[in-house]
Design a protein around this motif. Structure first.
Motif, PDB file in Angstrom:
ATOM      1  N   GLN A  48       5.187  79.333 -12.002  1.00 37.41           N
ATOM      2  CA  GLN A  48       5.205  78.529 -10.792  1.00 37.41           C
ATOM      3  C   GLN A  48       4.745  77.086 -11.033  1.00 37.41           C
ATOM      4  OE1 GLN A  48       3.082  80.649  -7.757  1.00 37.41           O
ATOM      5  NE2 GLN A  48       4.443  82.403  -7.874  1.00 37.41           N
ATOM      6  N   SER A  49       5.073  76.568 -12.202  1.00 35.72           N
ATOM      7  CA  SER A  49       4.754  75.181 -12.531  1.00 35.72           C
ATOM      8  C   SER A  49       5.999  74.538 -13.142  1.00 35.72           C
ATOM      9  CB  SER A  49       3.593  75.115 -13.524  1.00 35.72           C
ATOM     10  OG  SER A  49       3.356  73.770 -13.891  1.00 35.72           O
ATOM     11  N   ALA A  50       6.356  73.380 -12.632  1.00 37.14           N
ATOM     12  CA  ALA A  50       7.537  72.687 -13.135  1.00 37.14           C
ATOM     13  C   ALA A  50       7.282  72.036 -14.492  1.00 37.14           C
ATOM     14  CB  ALA A  50       7.977  71.626 -12.138  1.00 37.14           C
ATOM     15  N   ARG A  51       6.028  71.816 -14.827  1.00 30.97           N
ATOM     16  CA  ARG A  51       5.682  71.169 -16.087  1.00 30.97           C
ATOM     17  C   ARG A  51       5.157  72.189 -17.070  1.00 30.97           C
ATOM     18  NH1 ARG A  51       2.404  65.827 -15.238  1.00 30.97           N
ATOM     19  NH2 ARG A  51       2.898  65.780 -17.431  1.00 30.97           N
ATOM     20  N   GLU A  52       5.252  71.831 -18.345  1.00 34.13           N
ATOM     21  CA  GLU A  52       4.702  72.692 -19.381  1.00 34.13           C
ATOM     22  C   GLU A  52       3.519  72.010 -20.034  1.00 34.13           C
ATOM     23  OE1 GLU A  52       8.059  73.203 -21.931  1.00 34.13           O
ATOM     24  OE2 GLU A  52       7.853  71.250 -22.832  1.00 34.13           O
ATOM     25  N   LEU A  53       2.655  72.791 -20.629  1.00 28.56           N
ATOM     26  CA  LEU A  53       1.498  72.281 -21.358  1.00 28.56           C
ATOM     27  C   LEU A  53       1.954  72.024 -22.785  1.00 28.56           C
ATOM     28  CD1 LEU A  53      -1.544  71.746 -21.349  1.00 28.56           C
ATOM     29  CD2 LEU A  53      -1.873  74.155 -21.866  1.00 28.56           C
ATOM     30  N   SER A  54       1.837  70.784 -23.245  1.00 28.31           N
ATOM     31  CA  SER A  54       2.313  70.405 -24.573  1.00 28.31           C
ATOM     32  C   SER A  54       1.211  69.652 -25.305  1.00 28.31           C
ATOM     33  CB  SER A  54       3.559  69.528 -24.433  1.00 28.31           C
ATOM     34  OG  SER A  54       4.040  69.169 -25.692  1.00 28.31           O
ATOM     35  N   PHE A  55       0.931  70.077 -26.549  1.00 26.88           N
ATOM     36  CA  PHE A  55      -0.120  69.432 -27.334  1.00 26.88           C
ATOM     37  C   PHE A  55       0.068  69.749 -28.807  1.00 26.88           C
ATOM     38  CE2 PHE A  55      -1.561  73.530 -25.863  1.00 26.88           C
ATOM     39  CZ  PHE A  55      -2.124  74.125 -26.991  1.00 26.88           C
ATOM     40  N   GLU A  56      -0.661  69.033 -29.656  1.00 32.31           N
ATOM     41  CA  GLU A  56      -0.666  69.240 -31.105  1.00 32.31           C
ATOM     42  C   GLU A  56      -1.958  69.956 -31.482  1.00 32.31           C
ATOM     43  OE1 GLU A  56       1.451  67.993 -33.661  1.00 32.31           O
ATOM     44  OE2 GLU A  56       2.903  67.287 -32.201  1.00 32.31           O
ATOM     45  N   THR A  57      -1.862  70.900 -32.413  1.00 30.49           N
ATOM     46  CA  THR A  57      -3.045  71.621 -32.864  1.00 30.49           C
ATOM     47  C   THR A  57      -3.024  71.781 -34.376  1.00 30.49           C
ATOM     48  OG1 THR A  57      -4.374  73.629 -32.595  1.00 30.49           O
ATOM     49  CG2 THR A  57      -1.989  73.893 -32.527  1.00 30.49           C
ATOM     50  N   ASP A  58      -4.199  71.998 -34.954  1.00 33.38           N
ATOM     51  CA  ASP A  58      -4.315  72.207 -36.390  1.00 33.38           C
ATOM     52  C   ASP A  58      -4.189  73.687 -36.759  1.00 33.38           C
ATOM     53  OD1 ASP A  58      -4.719  69.479 -36.805  1.00 33.38           O
ATOM     54  OD2 ASP A  58      -6.881  69.658 -36.514  1.00 33.38           O
ATOM     55  N   ALA A  59      -4.164  74.571 -35.773  1.00 32.39           N
ATOM     56  CA  ALA A  59      -4.046  76.003 -36.023  1.00 32.39           C
ATOM     57  C   ALA A  59      -2.637  76.349 -36.507  1.00 32.39           C
ATOM     58  CB  ALA A  59      -4.359  76.784 -34.755  1.00 32.39           C
ATOM     59  N   THR A  60      -2.532  77.447 -37.236  1.00 34.96           N
ATOM     60  CA  THR A  60      -1.216  77.889 -37.722  1.00 34.96           C
ATOM     61  C   THR A  60      -0.518  78.713 -36.650  1.00 34.96           C
ATOM     62  OG1 THR A  60      -2.046  79.959 -38.644  1.00 34.96           O
ATOM     63  CG2 THR A  60      -2.105  78.012 -40.086  1.00 34.96           C
ATOM     64  N   ALA A  61       0.766  78.926 -36.846  1.00 36.77           N
ATOM     65  CA  ALA A  61       1.553  79.716 -35.905  1.00 36.77           C
ATOM     66  C   ALA A  61       1.030  81.148 -35.829  1.00 36.77           C
ATOM     67  CB  ALA A  61       3.023  79.712 -36.312  1.00 36.77           C
ATOM     68  N   ASP A  62       0.641  81.704 -36.962  1.00 36.83           N
ATOM     69  CA  ASP A  62       0.111  83.071 -36.982  1.00 36.83           C
ATOM     70  C   ASP A  62      -1.206  83.179 -36.213  1.00 36.83           C
ATOM     71  OD1 ASP A  62       2.254  84.000 -38.480  1.00 36.83           O
ATOM     72  OD2 ASP A  62       1.229  83.678 -40.392  1.00 36.83           O
ATOM     73  N   GLU A  63      -2.079  82.180 -36.358  1.00 36.57           N
ATOM     74  CA  GLU A  63      -3.360  82.186 -35.638  1.00 36.57           C
ATOM     75  C   GLU A  63      -3.139  82.116 -34.131  1.00 36.57           C
ATOM     76  OE1 GLU A  63      -6.145  79.919 -38.972  1.00 36.57           O
ATOM     77  OE2 GLU A  63      -5.265  78.770 -37.339  1.00 36.57           O
ATOM     78  N   LEU A  64      -2.255  81.222 -33.696  1.00 35.08           N
ATOM     79  CA  LEU A  64      -1.989  81.088 -32.261  1.00 35.08           C
ATOM     80  C   LEU A  64      -1.313  82.327 -31.692  1.00 35.08           C
ATOM     81  CD1 LEU A  64      -0.853  77.384 -31.991  1.00 35.08           C
ATOM     82  CD2 LEU A  64      -2.937  78.398 -31.136  1.00 35.08           C
TER      83      LEU A  64
END
Length: 71
Positions: free
Chosen positions: A9-25
């Motif tokens: 129910q949100s038209a926007r998405e949360l977008s950011f850069e992180t140092d974590a790996t894809a597996d960790e996230l």
């Protein structure tokens, strides 16, 4: 790595850069079926997201972007 999280129910998405790996996230988000997920970005900010409100998670590549003139 660039991360995009879609919220119900949100038209926007949360977008950011992180140092974590894809597996960790991926493990972090899948480990919590309910409750709040805490994710830190590369600038030291923390994002608290209700796990039940997450529609999708898009994980970008682990490589950083090149800037400037590279041979």
């Amino acid at each position: 790595m660039e991360v995009r999280i879609g919220i119900n129910q949100s038209a926007r998405e949360l977008s950011f850069e992180t140092d974590a790996t894809a597996d960790e996230l991926s493990a972090l988000i899948q480990a919590e079926p309910t409750g709040i997920v805490s994710i830190a970005d590369s600038k030291g900010r923390k994002f608290l997201v209700n796990r039940e409100a997450i529609t999708y998670v898009e994980l970008g590549s682990d490589t950083s972007r090149r800037v400037g003139f590279v041979n």
